[in-house]
Design an enzyme around this catalytic site. Structure first.
Site, short mmCIF file in Angstrom:
data_model
loop_
_atom_site.label_atom_id
_atom_site.label_comp_id
_atom_site.label_asym_id
_atom_site.label_seq_id
_atom_site.Cartn_x
_atom_site.Cartn_y
_atom_site.Cartn_z
N TYR A 1 9.53 -7.53 2.49
CA TYR A 1 9.12 -8.24 1.36
C TYR A 1 7.84 -9.18 1.68
O TYR A 1 6.96 -9.29 0.75
CB TYR A 1 10.42 -9.50 0.94
CG TYR A 1 11.71 -8.32 0.42
CD1 TYR A 1 11.66 -7.94 -0.65
CD2 TYR A 1 12.35 -8.13 1.32
CE1 TYR A 1 12.58 -6.98 -1.14
CE2 TYR A 1 13.77 -7.40 0.98
CZ TYR A 1 13.63 -6.88 -0.24
OH TYR A 1 14.95 -6.04 -0.60
N ASN B 1 13.10 -3.42 -11.14
CA ASN B 1 12.56 -2.10 -11.19
C ASN B 1 13.47 -1.02 -12.07
O ASN B 1 14.48 -0.90 -11.39
CB ASN B 1 12.30 -1.58 -9.73
CG ASN B 1 11.83 -0.07 -9.53
OD1 ASN B 1 11.38 0.47 -10.75
ND2 ASN B 1 12.28 0.79 -8.57
N HIS C 1 13.38 1.05 -2.67
CA HIS C 1 14.40 0.98 -1.44
C HIS C 1 13.68 1.14 -0.16
O HIS C 1 14.07 0.62 0.73
CB HIS C 1 15.04 2.25 -1.36
CG HIS C 1 14.24 3.52 -1.64
ND1 HIS C 1 13.79 4.15 -2.59
CD2 HIS C 1 13.81 4.48 -0.50
CE1 HIS C 1 13.04 5.36 -2.37
NE2 HIS C 1 13.12 5.44 -1.31
N GLU D 1 14.26 10.10 3.57
CA GLU D 1 12.84 10.23 3.77
C GLU D 1 12.30 10.33 5.07
O GLU D 1 11.11 10.73 5.06
CB GLU D 1 11.96 9.04 3.00
CG GLU D 1 12.64 9.09 1.42
CD GLU D 1 11.81 8.08 0.69
OE1 GLU D 1 11.51 8.23 -0.46
OE2 GLU D 1 11.58 6.72 1.19
#
Length: 158
Positions: free
Chosen positions: A94, A115, A124, A154
């Site tokens: 963040y 979002n 994410h 991912e």
């Protein structure tokens, strides 16, 4: 513009609902109470989105290049642009994302929580300095499990 289509997809993480109008996808959200199916799912964009997401869940290298609705505020647009720039398989804290958009970590977290286009705008991929941070991933007992799964997926580790 009113919703012209809605579809709920069966995914490895549970039902994922998408809504859109004639030109863009306006919302993507986990819908733990939904049944798979659709109203207006024969719309070409609904069909294209369902195909792209199914392919992405099978192979995270498949690009999710779909037309998306603009964010609600200029700040949310800045955060969205930064989110879309994070490569699949990578994360940002963040704080790192806040530095990129000249903001504060808590404000970035608030923008991520707002979002409306989960997965397609990859909030994410933003994590806490120590740990996963939060995620608006449907039922509270499944949210962080979904975030963890998406990050591992991912990275090609599934």
């Amino acid at each position: 513009m009113p919703v012209t289509w809605q579809i709920t997809l069966d995914t490895p993480l549970g039902p994922l609902s998408l809504r859109g109008d004639a030109r863009v996808i306006t919302a993507v959200d986990w819908d733990d109470g939904a049944t798979v199916g659709a109203v207006g799912s024969r719309h070409p964009l609904a069909h294209r989105a369902a195909e792209r997401l199914a392919a992405w869940f099978a192979d995270p290298s498949v690009p999710l290049d779909l037309p998306l609705a603009p964010a609600a505020t200029p700040y949310q647009q800045r955060v969205r642009t930064a989110l879309l720039a994070i490569p699949a398989g990578e994360t940002r804290t963040y704080g790192e994302l806040a530095a990129e958009v000249d903001s504060a970590p808590r404000a970035v977290g608030t923008a991520c929580a707002a979002n409306p286009l989960l997965i397609l705008v990859p909030c994410h991929r933003v994590v806490a300095r120590q740990g996963l941070g939060g995620y608006r991933g449907g039922a509270p007992d499944r949210a962080l499990e979904r975030k963890r799964w998406l990050l591992v997926h991912e990275r090609g580790q599934r």
